[in-house]
Scaffold this motif. Structure first.
Motif, short mmCIF file in Angstrom:
data_model
loop_
_atom_site.label_atom_id
_atom_site.label_comp_id
_atom_site.label_asym_id
_atom_site.label_seq_id
_atom_site.Cartn_x
_atom_site.Cartn_y
_atom_site.Cartn_z
N ARG B 16 29.97 24.49 43.89
CA ARG B 16 30.25 24.68 42.47
C ARG B 16 31.68 25.16 42.24
NH1 ARG B 16 27.46 28.78 41.46
NH2 ARG B 16 29.24 30.14 41.07
N TYR B 143 36.45 33.57 47.23
CA TYR B 143 36.64 33.93 45.82
C TYR B 143 38.06 34.46 45.58
CZ TYR B 143 31.92 33.42 43.86
OH TYR B 143 30.73 32.93 43.36
N PHE B 144 38.58 35.19 46.56
CA PHE B 144 39.94 35.72 46.43
C PHE B 144 40.93 34.57 46.18
CE2 PHE B 144 44.06 36.79 48.22
CZ PHE B 144 44.30 38.06 47.75
N HIS B 145 40.82 33.53 46.97
CA HIS B 145 41.82 32.46 46.88
C HIS B 145 41.58 31.55 45.67
CE1 HIS B 145 44.08 33.63 50.37
NE2 HIS B 145 42.94 33.86 50.99
N THR B 147 40.25 32.59 42.83
CA THR B 147 40.68 33.40 41.68
C THR B 147 42.21 33.47 41.62
OG1 THR B 147 38.69 34.76 41.90
CG2 THR B 147 40.46 35.64 40.53
N THR B 148 42.84 33.60 42.76
CA THR B 148 44.31 33.68 42.76
C THR B 148 44.92 32.35 42.30
OG1 THR B 148 44.21 35.34 44.51
CG2 THR B 148 46.34 34.29 44.14
N TYR B 150 43.53 30.36 40.13
CA TYR B 150 43.36 30.45 38.67
C TYR B 150 44.44 31.34 38.06
CZ TYR B 150 41.21 31.99 34.24
OH TYR B 150 40.97 32.30 32.93
N ALA B 151 44.67 32.49 38.67
CA ALA B 151 45.63 33.46 38.12
C ALA B 151 47.04 32.89 38.12
CB ALA B 151 45.56 34.76 38.91
N ARG B 154 47.18 30.43 35.20
CA ARG B 154 47.19 31.14 33.91
C ARG B 154 48.53 31.83 33.68
NH1 ARG B 154 45.67 32.48 30.28
NH2 ARG B 154 43.79 33.67 29.85
N LYS B 162 37.83 31.68 31.56
CA LYS B 162 36.92 32.04 32.65
C LYS B 162 35.79 31.03 32.78
CE LYS B 162 34.58 35.85 32.87
NZ LYS B 162 34.34 37.31 32.90
N PHE B 165 36.68 28.66 35.36
CA PHE B 165 36.54 29.27 36.70
C PHE B 165 35.10 29.28 37.15
CE2 PHE B 165 35.62 33.08 39.19
CZ PHE B 165 36.48 32.94 40.26
N LEU B 166 34.21 29.65 36.23
CA LEU B 166 32.86 30.05 36.64
C LEU B 166 31.79 29.00 36.42
CD1 LEU B 166 31.80 32.69 37.86
CD2 LEU B 166 31.02 33.31 35.58
N MET B 167 31.88 28.27 35.33
CA MET B 167 30.77 27.41 34.92
C MET B 167 31.00 25.98 35.42
SD MET B 167 28.94 29.56 33.38
CE MET B 167 28.91 31.02 32.33
#
Lengths: 168, 168
Positions: B16, B143-145, B147-148, B150-151, B154, B162, B165-167
């Motif tokens: 996912r 998740y760290f990579h 999320t990074t 994504y960051a 952004r 989000k 990112f999540l859904m």
């Protein structure tokens, strides 16, 4: 023999990462003082104007940790008001949530993989079984906000490494 | 009845989130083109001079996904060279890893919570049981990579939320 359980895939992860978040915030506060700027400047720092600042990242991460444990156990999560304006207050919040998470016992989460969990959002509801809620919503949100807190600190020159994020 | 298993807490999460990462990269590429700048500029973007750029975040995230599945199944992870220099090549890598992860069946991970897993790092080794490896190392890194990544997007003005990112 390592035992796979809903408790094993939730509480220890939240506790370890919350302790790491606490350590990262301590380092950030110390480094800010050593450099001679007000640590509180970091609390309002963001990666983009329409992203949340550090304080909110910490508040939301802790909310997902305590929310997940409560929902999986069939409880109502303890509310914590979002009033922190200092590193010390954020540290208290993190410690409070660590204590809450550590208060849940293995047996309270037995069978929670099948528990129906409803998340109310403005104008909508999300319905999950407990396993999908934990794996597909709570844990992703939790890691998202802890990682974003790390990224905000790193972007602002705080000297941290992935070891601070990941290892206890 | 939802079944808790090592497969259930690994493969669906990786798939996912990799699909979401793929969608986020597609949006980033499209938005860069619409704004009239070279999308490849984003691939080299970082949040701090001593943090890794977007391309490396994607490479490492995919490595943790395929590495986790292989190690839990007792296989050697398929090596993918880190040679991508375009969004299209990163998309291929993500798709390749999704296919690899989806190729692992439930039964291949039965009992893997107790499998001894050794991670070799420069000058040291980490030893885990399979559950601690997945929960305490691979998933946190993954998740760290993501999320990074994504960051970084952004922070560079890419319009994501989000939900991206999540859904799924």
């Amino acid at each position: 023999m390592t035992k796979l359980s809903m408790h094993a895939i939730s509480a220890p992860v939240f506790v370890r990462m919350l302790k790491n978040l606490s350590s990262m915030l301590s380092k950030a506060e110390q480094q800010a003082k050593a450099k001679g700027y007000d640590p509180a400047i970091l609390l309002g720092a963001r990666l983009a104007p329409d992203m949340l600042p550090l304080t909110r990242q910490v508040q939301i991460a802790t909310d997902h940790a305590k929310g997940a444990m409560a929902r999986l156990a069939g409880h109502t999560a303890e509310a914590i008001e979002d009033t922190e304006t200092s590193f010390a207050q954020l540290q208290s919040r993190i410690q409070k949530v660590i204590n809450i998470v550590e208060g849940y016992k293995e047996e309270q989460l037995v069978g929670s993989e099948s528990r129906e969990i409803t998340i109310k959002l403005p104008g909508t509801e999300l319905k999950f079984d407990g396993l999908t809620y934990l794996n597909g919503f709570a844990m992703g949100n939790f890691y998202f906000h802890v990682t974003t807190a790390y990224a905000i600190l790193r972007h602002n020159g705080v000297d941290l490494g992935k070891r601070d994020f990941l290892m206890s």
